[in-house]
Motif scaffolding. Structure first.
Motif, PDB file in Angstrom:
ATOM      1  N   GLN A  68      36.173  33.681  40.926  1.00 17.47           N
ATOM      2  CA  GLN A  68      37.026  32.905  41.841  1.00 17.47           C
ATOM      3  C   GLN A  68      36.437  32.859  43.245  1.00 17.47           C
ATOM      4  O   GLN A  68      36.467  31.830  43.902  1.00 17.47           O
ATOM      5  CB  GLN A  68      38.433  33.518  41.905  1.00 17.47           C
ATOM      6  N   ALA A  69      35.914  33.989  43.666  1.00 13.05           N
ATOM      7  CA  ALA A  69      35.336  34.043  45.016  1.00 13.05           C
ATOM      8  C   ALA A  69      34.158  33.091  45.113  1.00 13.05           C
ATOM      9  O   ALA A  69      33.956  32.421  46.121  1.00 13.05           O
ATOM     10  CB  ALA A  69      34.900  35.467  45.349  1.00 13.05           C
ATOM     11  N   LYS A  70      33.374  33.002  44.029  1.00 15.06           N
ATOM     12  CA  LYS A  70      32.212  32.121  44.078  1.00 15.06           C
ATOM     13  C   LYS A  70      32.624  30.660  44.056  1.00 15.06           C
ATOM     14  O   LYS A  70      32.012  29.820  44.705  1.00 15.06           O
ATOM     15  CB  LYS A  70      31.268  32.458  42.926  1.00 15.06           C
ATOM     16  N   PHE A  86      46.325  53.299  43.986  1.00 16.87           N
ATOM     17  CA  PHE A  86      45.086  53.628  43.288  1.00 16.87           C
ATOM     18  C   PHE A  86      44.962  52.818  41.995  1.00 16.87           C
ATOM     19  O   PHE A  86      43.933  52.198  41.725  1.00 16.87           O
ATOM     20  CB  PHE A  86      45.054  55.130  42.978  1.00 16.87           C
ATOM     21  N   LEU A 102      42.577  45.755  39.921  1.00 22.94           N
ATOM     22  CA  LEU A 102      41.980  44.601  40.605  1.00 22.94           C
ATOM     23  C   LEU A 102      40.464  44.647  40.565  1.00 22.94           C
ATOM     24  O   LEU A 102      39.818  43.646  40.286  1.00 22.94           O
ATOM     25  CB  LEU A 102      42.421  44.570  42.076  1.00 22.94           C
ATOM     26  N   GLN A 103      39.921  45.812  40.850  1.00 18.73           N
ATOM     27  CA  GLN A 103      38.483  45.875  41.108  1.00 18.73           C
ATOM     28  C   GLN A 103      37.672  46.241  39.879  1.00 18.73           C
ATOM     29  O   GLN A 103      36.611  45.675  39.643  1.00 18.73           O
ATOM     30  CB  GLN A 103      38.197  46.877  42.233  1.00 18.73           C
ATOM     31  N   VAL A 104      38.191  47.167  39.103  1.00 19.09           N
ATOM     32  CA  VAL A 104      37.394  47.619  37.967  1.00 19.09           C
ATOM     33  C   VAL A 104      37.695  46.760  36.736  1.00 19.09           C
ATOM     34  O   VAL A 104      36.787  46.302  36.054  1.00 19.09           O
ATOM     35  CB  VAL A 104      37.649  49.115  37.681  1.00 19.09           C
ATOM     36  N   TYR A 153      37.787  37.908  39.499  1.00 20.67           N
ATOM     37  CA  TYR A 153      37.925  37.628  40.928  1.00 20.67           C
ATOM     38  C   TYR A 153      36.583  37.235  41.554  1.00 20.67           C
ATOM     39  O   TYR A 153      36.528  36.421  42.464  1.00 20.67           O
ATOM     40  CB  TYR A 153      38.531  38.818  41.666  1.00 20.67           C
ATOM     41  N   LEU A 154      35.512  37.824  41.023  1.00 20.98           N
ATOM     42  CA  LEU A 154      34.193  37.468  41.558  1.00 20.98           C
ATOM     43  C   LEU A 154      33.910  35.992  41.294  1.00 20.98           C
ATOM     44  O   LEU A 154      33.398  35.265  42.151  1.00 20.98           O
ATOM     45  CB  LEU A 154      33.117  38.345  40.908  1.00 20.98           C
ATOM     46  N   SER A 207      39.597  43.723  36.642  1.00 17.14           N
ATOM     47  CA  SER A 207      39.579  42.264  36.828  1.00 17.14           C
ATOM     48  C   SER A 207      38.480  41.804  37.780  1.00 17.14           C
ATOM     49  O   SER A 207      38.491  40.667  38.218  1.00 17.14           O
ATOM     50  CB  SER A 207      40.927  41.781  37.386  1.00 17.14           C
ATOM     51  N   GLY A 208      37.574  42.709  38.100  1.00 20.73           N
ATOM     52  CA  GLY A 208      36.546  42.390  39.099  1.00 20.73           C
ATOM     53  C   GLY A 208      35.788  41.112  38.796  1.00 20.73           C
ATOM     54  O   GLY A 208      35.580  40.272  39.671  1.00 20.73           O
ATOM     55  N   ARG A 219      46.556  50.113  41.156  1.00 18.02           N
ATOM     56  CA  ARG A 219      46.475  48.680  41.442  1.00 18.02           C
ATOM     57  C   ARG A 219      45.019  48.311  41.804  1.00 18.02           C
ATOM     58  O   ARG A 219      44.505  47.310  41.353  1.00 18.02           O
ATOM     59  CB  ARG A 219      47.423  48.345  42.602  1.00 18.02           C
ATOM     60  N   LEU A 220      44.375  49.161  42.604  1.00 16.04           N
ATOM     61  CA  LEU A 220      42.976  48.921  42.959  1.00 16.04           C
ATOM     62  C   LEU A 220      42.094  48.975  41.717  1.00 16.04           C
ATOM     63  O   LEU A 220      41.191  48.170  41.538  1.00 16.04           O
ATOM     64  CB  LEU A 220      42.488  49.943  43.990  1.00 16.04           C
ATOM     65  N   TRP A 221      42.391  49.956  40.865  1.00 14.05           N
ATOM     66  CA  TRP A 221      41.630  50.088  39.618  1.00 14.05           C
ATOM     67  C   TRP A 221      41.742  48.794  38.808  1.00 14.05           C
ATOM     68  O   TRP A 221      40.755  48.258  38.310  1.00 14.05           O
ATOM     69  CB  TRP A 221      42.173  51.278  38.824  1.00 14.05           C
TER      70      TRP A 221
END
Lengths: 655, 397
Positions: A50-52, A33, A39-41, A47-48, A43-44, A35-37
């Protein structure tokens, strides 16, 4: 009911173990939980971004180079598309082992060693690591199909359509056009190649080089969305169109060029020619033999043996453009220049009479006319007509004694011994021998610091100080003189047009791809010389008689030429080989529009080799003009540059 | 006969836990968690594979739904059976498991490669997946057989051997992920049945030695046990920069996928999983899809369904009418925990890359059906406990 054996556990211990198991689950879910927090909340955004970035690929769309046309708009050089085998470094396997395996497989099918592939990859990706690397051009279709079918085995291998130079007329004009190759690492550092990227093609010689910025065009850039395999997914994010280079219209007249090259090719020894407009320096034709097939340079790799063949002395070094890079004594074609110097410096007049007794003695050495014989009392025009050496030996001696270096001054002013400034790279200066030059070298050779110490090497140009004999030799275009056909053409043009030392040029006009004129190329003369019209007339009369009066040196070639013209032969002696044949023609007489200079190494007398070359070039020139006039007005021209000469009827020539 | 009931200390709460009874007397929360996961799997697959098969946007969804229906049918069937009967079949179940995984190994050797499936007329079947539930039911039975001698070293060793031998065979197929699951199942049964702590300590030391031997010593002396890609995957986790294209690349891309999902996900704008940057997006990396498409909200939702599933498994472990049920429930809970931890752990970069399906989420018939069979076992334990407590209550009344 389950028996006694069903109750082995201490209940407390069981509870503990269930608690431990539950605790383990709790810890596990907490870790996931948080780790997801994170990554997503937390460092979102990172990462977004990087994805782009991950999904954008910039593809350079190379612009086709402009076409090269002759003055009539006839296409001399254009482009064709070729299939190029490329490597995309970003899609090659990262593991060294797998990459080596792929290179080995690929090498087998395309006939390159894995080392060669690695080398190309390394060299071509030094500047831009992600740029595609071209391994081969003009790959065969069956290879393309094979690679497409087995794409999975060759990740990162692409076949792209690329533009390659195309030469519809084969080797015609090869020396003028030069060739195009990928921009080199050193060139990328030069200001003129700013903004280029590795893999771009630039002109490396000829007008491809001089007018590279005109012809090159501007690369386009397409930013596309791609998937992990680098394949476009359909979304074009932004696009700048590639802009084709402008077309370059040359002053070259293709039929003249063709005739000149054909004439040169009829000799087994090397030669060169220049055909130029007398008034404005537009080059109508310029060629050198032996020549080469410019399409050799469309291959990405040129083998050492091919390169040796293009540059070796034994093959006549086809890459050398003898019209602007030849270093030759010019023989008697130099005499009009000597005459101009003598007349303008006042050491003689057109009516000064010198008796040609068949020999001339200077410093204990007696010189004779080239063909033997004696021409008796001569004035300048007659001396030029028969090309009396004795007459000009005397003029040379007079210039040496009274001329105050006028010989050198006028030769230099007329363009001998330094580059003419033509818009072709690699032009040589040549050598106009002067007293100062030779005396300086002699002084250097005498100094103990020189390589040979104080001893003098006989036969070396530095073996003695300047003497009158040097000037006597120069008067007939011998001795240390080194000039090329272009310099002779400029000198003759300057005399013929009344003193404008033209700046020769092959570029005529820059046109955009739709044919609109972007820029006219008209550099104007280098300088103006004040030439006495009488003197000019005397010289032109002399060489007109040389070409078209009985007894003239080239009468046998030009006697029946339908247009009145003037021309001077030259037979240059070169140590260690047969005489070099020279000819410079001016037409029409008395107001020349075109000058043709031709030379054939080891061609013998001027009238034997170079004069026929000039004749064929003039034939072609007047043939085209007649046709152009016909199609324009339906009338055979009756004035201006095309006047039927007195010999026309006699020879029954169709002009 | 209160003394017969097991485990007694939780009787009151047990009673309370059994009061709730949904459809057919099943545990409604467990059923809800399983169906919720299957539903979310279909939803995710629909979103991500719509364009994968030309002219058939529902290719994956339809198949996964069929597997789900088949699995739910089996689950209901198993729930109606008294799981205690499986105990009597333990030898047969164990033999069936060993037979099928050995068969796969032999077939795999015949084709000289990795092979985990047996081709059946309707679908390819992965015996090592079914082996999980077979191993759980059989090993739990054997554990109780020798329950009286549970503290004896010999007993521990036997159970270990019975669990680790199939694990080794599966590992040789090679299927590292399932082999790890087998080991976890075995350890869970030993743990729940009450093996001494000292034995566990010894076991831990032994495993540490084995892992070191496999990863470091064996390759060094020239007899690598792991296949190249397995070694690469496991060690690349330890040295993130050694081989970016393969293992670390996958983790990096998965991290970018999940991270870029942010709080609420990128939905149809997803690129990481949509454009193939993340490998195996329908199976091993399906959690990356959830993370990118549905963001933290979606990932947390899936995570909470798993928490529910595992909580119910642990709860049913305590509700069970007998030790056999507790062992099965404990082993299933441990199996789920292992699979969730390893699969999601790989996707979020806290575990080495190991191919292991995410229960009920990953596309694949064997995994879905077998997981639902395991849920069926849990339901059976629940139903039986409920019946027992009911009859006891009737008796006492």
């Amino acid at each position: 009911m389950f028996g006694e054996r069903e109750r082995p556990l201490m209940p407390a211990q069981f509870a503990l173990r269930v608690a431990i198991l539950s605790g383990f689950a709790l810890v596990m879910f907490s870790i996931i939980f948080f780790r997801l927090w994170y990554l997503q909340v937390l460092s979102g955004d990172k990462y977004l971004k990087q994805a782009k970035n991950n999904q954008v690929r910039e593809i350079t769309v190379r612009a086709p180079r402009g076409e090269i046309l002759d003055r009539q708009g006839h296409v001399l050089v254009d482009n064709r598309t070729a299939l190029a085998l490329q490597l995309d470094p970003t899609r090659l396997p990262r593991s060294h082992r797998r990459r080596a395996q792929e290179f080995a497989r690929l090498g087998q099918v395309i006939g390159m060693s894995p080392d060669q592939i690695s080398k190309q990859l390394h060299e071509q990706t030094k500047e831009l690591p992600a740029n595609p690397v071209t391994l081969r051009r003009d790959v065969a279709y069956d290879l393309v199909y094979y690679l497409r079918e087995n794409q999975a085995a060759y990740p990162g291998v692409d076949v792209q359509r690329v533009y390659v130079r195309n030469y519809p007329d084969g080797s015609l004009g090869a020396q003028i056009f030069g060739y195009v190759r990928e921009v080199t690492e050193n060139q990328l550092k030069e200001p003129r190649y700013q903004g280029l990227i590795p893999g771009d093609q630039v002109g490396q010689s000829g007008v491809e080089n001089t007018y590279d910025n005109v012809l090159r065009g501007t690369n386009g850039l397409t930013r596309v969305q791609v998937d992990a395999a680098g394949q476009p997914t359909g979304g074009v994010l932004s696009e700048t169109q590639a802009k084709a280079g402008d077309n370059l219209l040359l002053s070259i007249d293709a039929p003249v060029q063709q005739a000149g090259e054909a004439a040169l090719n009829s000799f087994s020894t090397p030669g060169a020619f220049v055909a130029m407009n007398v008034q404005d320096g537009e080059i109508l034709g310029l060629g050198s033999s032996p020549t080469f097939d410019p399409s050799i340079f469309t291959k990405p790799v040129i083998s050492p043996s091919t390169y040796r063949q293009l540059t070796s002395q034994t093959t006549g070094a086809p890459l050398t453009d003898r019209a602007i890079q030849g270093l030759y004594p010019t023989g008697s074609t130099f005499k009009p220049i000597t005459a101009m110097a003598a007349l303008e410096s006042g050491v003689m007049t057109p009516s000064t009479t010198i008796v040609d007794g068949g020999s001339f003695t200077e410093g204990g050495i007696t010189l004779h006319n080239a063909g033997g014989g004696a021409y008796g009392a001569l004035q300048l025009p007659q001396a030029l007509q028969v090309s009396s050496d004795v007459f000009f030996y005397n003029v040379g001696a007079m210039l040496s004694r009274e001329g105050n270096d006028a010989q050198q001054k006028w030769a230099a002013d007329l363009g001998i011994g330094h580059p003419t400034g033509i818009d072709l790279p690699g032009e040589v200066a040549g050598l106009l021998p002067t007293p100062a030059w030779r005396n300086k070298l002699y002084k250097q050779a005498q100094s103990p610091d020189s390589p040979g110490g104080t001893s003098i090497v006989p036969g070396d140009p530095t073996d003695r100080p300047w003497t009158e004999g040097d000037n006597v030799n120069l008067a007939i275009g011998q001795g240390d003189l080194q000039a090329d056909p272009l310099q002779m053409a400029v000198a003759y043009a300057s005399i013929a047009n009344g003193g404008d030392v033209v700046r020769p040029h092959v570029g005529l006009e820059v046109q955009d791809p739709r044919g609109g004129v972007v820029q006219e190329i008209n550099p104007g003369p280098q300088r103006h010389l004040d030439i006495n019209p009488q003197y000019r007339q005397a010289i032109l009369d002399g060489i007109h008689m040389a070409a078209q009066s009985a007894g003239g040196t080239s009468y046998q070639v030009f006697g029946n030429f339908p247009i009145p013209m003037a021309g001077k032969t030259g037979t240059a002696q070169r140590p260690g080989q047969a005489d070099q044949s020279w000819y410079v023609a001016l037409a029409p007489y008395p107001n020349p529009q075109i000058v043709v200079a031709a030379t054939i190494e080891q061609g013998g007398f001027g009238v034997e080799a170079a004069a026929p070359v000039a004749r064929q070039i003039l034939d072609a020139y007047y043939n085209t003009h007649k046709q152009a006039a016909k199609s324009a007005g339906g009338k055979v021209p009756s004035q201006g540059s095309i006047q039927a000469g007195p010999a026309a009827g006699a020879a029954g020539n169709p002009y | 006969m209160v003394s017969d009931a097991y485990p007694r200390p939780f009787d009151e709460r047990r009673q309370a836990g059994l009061e709730r009874g949904g459809v057919l007397g099943l545990d409604p929360l467990l059923l809800g968690a399983a169906l919720g996961l299957i539903g979310f799997s279909l939803f995710t697959l629909k979103a991500v594979t719509g364009g994968d098969v030309p002219h058939d946007p529902y290719f994956y969804v339809v198949r996964q739904a069929i597997y789900g229906v088949l699995g739910v049918a089996l689950m209901l069937a198993i729930a109606r059976v008294d799981y205690s009967r499986f105990r009597e079949l333990r030898v047969g179940l164990y033999t069936a498991m060993m037979g099928s995984i050995i068969l796969v190994l032999l077939l795999g050797q015949a084709t000289r490669g990795s092979r985990r499936w047996i081709e059946l007329p309707f679908f390819t079947f992965q015996p090592s997946e079914l082996g999980k539930v077979l191993l759980i039911t059989a090993l739990a039975g054997f554990a109780i057989d020798r329950g009286r001698r549970v503290n004896e070293r010999q007993q521990t060793a036997r159970l270990m051997l019975m669990g680790f031998v199939p694990a080794l065979i599966v590992f040789l197929q090679p299927d590292l992920g399932t082999a790890v699951t087998y080991v976890v199942i075995t350890l869970a049964i030993l743990f729940v049945v009450g093996v001494r702590w000292t034995h566990f300590a010894l076991l831990g030391a032994l495993l540490a030695v084995a892992v070191t031997a496999v990863l470091a010593i064996a390759p060094a002396v020239g007899h690598p046990v792991l296949k190249g890609y397995q070694q690469e995957r496991l060690t690349s986790f330890l040295n993130p920069s050694s081989d970016p294209r393969d293992a670390t690349y996958q983790i990096d891309q998965s991290l970018i996928a999940i991270g870029s999902g942010g709080k609420v996900g990128r939905g149809a704008d997803s690129t990481q999983t949509e454009n193939g940057f993340v490998p195996d997006r329908t199976t091993d990396f399906i959690f990356s899809v959830v993370g990118e498409r549905f963001g933290f909200v979606g990932a947390a939702f899936v995570l909470s369904l798993y928490a529910l599933l595992i909580w119910r498994a642990l709860r049913i472990m305590t509700l069970s009418k007998n030790l056999y049920g507790s062992l099965i429930a404990g082993a299933i809970a441990a199996m789920f925990m292992c699979q969730v931890l390893v699969n999601i752990g790989v996707a979020i970069g806290i575990m080495p890359v190991t191919g292991i399906p995410l229960p009920l989420m990953s596309f694949g018939g064997s995994s879905v059906v077998v997981t639902l069979m395991a849920v069926g076992l849990l339901q059976s334990i629940y139903v039986q406990a409920r019946l027992t407590s009911k009859s006891r209550a009737d008796l006492l009344r």
